[in-house]
Design an enzyme around this catalytic site. Structure first.
Site, mmCIF file in Angstrom:
data_model
loop_
_atom_site.group_PDB
_atom_site.id
_atom_site.type_symbol
_atom_site.label_atom_id
_atom_site.label_comp_id
_atom_site.label_asym_id
_atom_site.label_seq_id
_atom_site.Cartn_x
_atom_site.Cartn_y
_atom_site.Cartn_z
ATOM 1 N N THR A 1 -3.685 21.849 13.085
ATOM 2 C CA THR A 1 -3.152 22.027 11.549
ATOM 3 C C THR A 1 -1.633 22.078 11.497
ATOM 4 O OG1 THR A 1 -3.604 23.255 9.584
ATOM 5 C CG2 THR A 1 -3.837 24.457 11.888
ATOM 6 N N LYS B 1 0.600 17.866 13.167
ATOM 7 C CA LYS B 1 -0.425 16.785 12.986
ATOM 8 C C LYS B 1 0.362 15.576 13.777
ATOM 9 C CE LYS B 1 -3.467 18.625 9.594
ATOM 10 N NZ LYS B 1 -4.268 18.279 8.727
ATOM 11 N N ASN C 1 -5.671 15.189 13.863
ATOM 12 C CA ASN C 1 -5.994 16.615 13.430
ATOM 13 C C ASN C 1 -7.419 16.933 14.298
ATOM 14 O OD1 ASN C 1 -8.271 15.122 12.138
ATOM 15 N ND2 ASN C 1 -8.503 16.901 10.958
ATOM 16 N N ALA D 1 5.152 16.371 1.666
ATOM 17 C CA ALA D 1 5.291 15.241 2.524
ATOM 18 C C ALA D 1 4.963 15.514 4.001
ATOM 19 C CB ALA D 1 6.617 14.668 2.533
ATOM 20 N N ARG E 1 10.456 18.561 -1.473
ATOM 21 C CA ARG E 1 11.636 19.131 -1.601
ATOM 22 C C ARG E 1 12.802 18.374 -0.750
ATOM 23 N NH1 ARG E 1 9.103 24.979 -0.442
ATOM 24 N NH2 ARG E 1 7.951 23.607 1.065
ATOM 25 N N THR E 2 12.563 18.121 0.480
ATOM 26 C CA THR E 2 13.369 17.264 1.449
ATOM 27 C C THR E 2 13.231 15.777 1.143
ATOM 28 O OG1 THR E 2 13.038 19.085 3.115
ATOM 29 C CG2 THR E 2 14.186 17.108 3.598
ATOM 30 N N GLY F 1 -9.109 23.059 -1.541
ATOM 31 C CA GLY F 1 -9.609 21.907 -0.298
ATOM 32 C C GLY F 1 -10.835 22.454 0.647
#
Length: 265
Positions: free
Chosen positions: A62, A66, A87, A127, A151-152, A233
């Site tokens: 996790t 990954k 995973n 991302a 954000r990046t 999820g």
């Protein structure tokens, strides 16, 4: 022999993987244990060696490893290769194999909600390692357009290099969408907030959070308050776990109310 399985990540406290896998191990009378382990980047190589020498028999991976595990593996499944995300890891004929069960887990999990995805516009926030899996699944589900915001920005552009058809938008901005997916780790901490105008964008939209513990993140709670349909999820998690369990044990465990309720306790 008692086989040993692990989920690795950082953070890892929130993971419910041991709960679900140990339930299935017991149900199927297997001689095995499944634990979670907080890992540092420099410990990956040693862990793969333990798998190679069969001190460990399978790994789930996790956040944030990954992608990071890939250089230590011998073979990638097509799903892992296409997404550059692993995973599930196992040994077969002296080769260490990396697989991706997130793609199928996400697809079946969304389908289980009854949500229509065909020809829908999707905005993904984040991302990280799971995003490429989500994009592949959404393409299989015939969505019409995928936007990505992170954000990046450089990380978003890296994903776009694999999927040129997606469109990048600036972090904090939104666009017209039908479905919005939070694939960031924002939400694991109660103080973390995604800066969105929920009142303006939530009405009749589908808000999905990859996070399943806590079951209602700030992102979902706020959207629900302003009339959105929400989903966490959990079912993606259950179905990716089911596929991983089958990979290791050659048994397809049952997904029923018992397993779903187990995750809520």
């Amino acid at each position: 022999m008692n086989k040993k399985f692990l989920v690795i990540g950082n953070p890892i406290e929130h993971s419910l993987s041991p709960k679900i896998h140990n339930h299935w191990i017991k149900k199927n009378n297997l001689k095995a244990t499944y634990d979670k382990r907080l890992l540092k980047q420099n410990e990956i190589q040693k862990l793969i060696l333990d798998l190679r020498e069969e001190r460990i028999h399978g790994l789930n991976v996790t956040v944030p490893f990954k992608k990071e595990v890939i250089p230590f593996l011998d073979i990638l499944s097509d799903e892992a290769k296409n997404s550059q995300s692993v995973n599930t890891i196992y040994k077969n004929k002296n080769k260490i194999i990396g697989d991706n069960t997130d793609i199928e887990g996400f697809k079946i999990g969304i389908e289980a909600t009854g949500q229509t995805t065909k020809d829908k516009v999707v905005l993904i926030l984040g991302a990280g390692g799971v995003v490429s899996s989500i994009i592949i699944a959404l393409k299989k589900m015939q969505t019409s357009k995928i936007y990505l915001s992170n954000r990046t920005k450089s990380k978003a552009l890296e994903i776009k290099s694999f999927f040129p058809e997606i469109e990048i938008i600036e972090w904090g901005k939104t666009t017209a969408f039908d479905i919005i997916i939070n694939a960031t780790s924002i939400g694991l901490n109660e103080k973390d907030k995604i800066n969105l105008d929920y009142e303006k964008i939530s009405q009749n939209k589908f808000f999905y959070d990859v996070i399943y513990n806590p079951k209602e993140t700030f992102f979902l709670r706020k959207a629900k308050k302003f009339g959105a349909q929400i989903e966490n999820g959990k079912m993606m998690f259950v179905y990716q776990a089911q596929k991983a369990f089958f990979t290791w044990h050659n048994i397809l465990p049952i997904v029923d109310d018992e397993i779903i309720n187990l995750l809520d306790t």
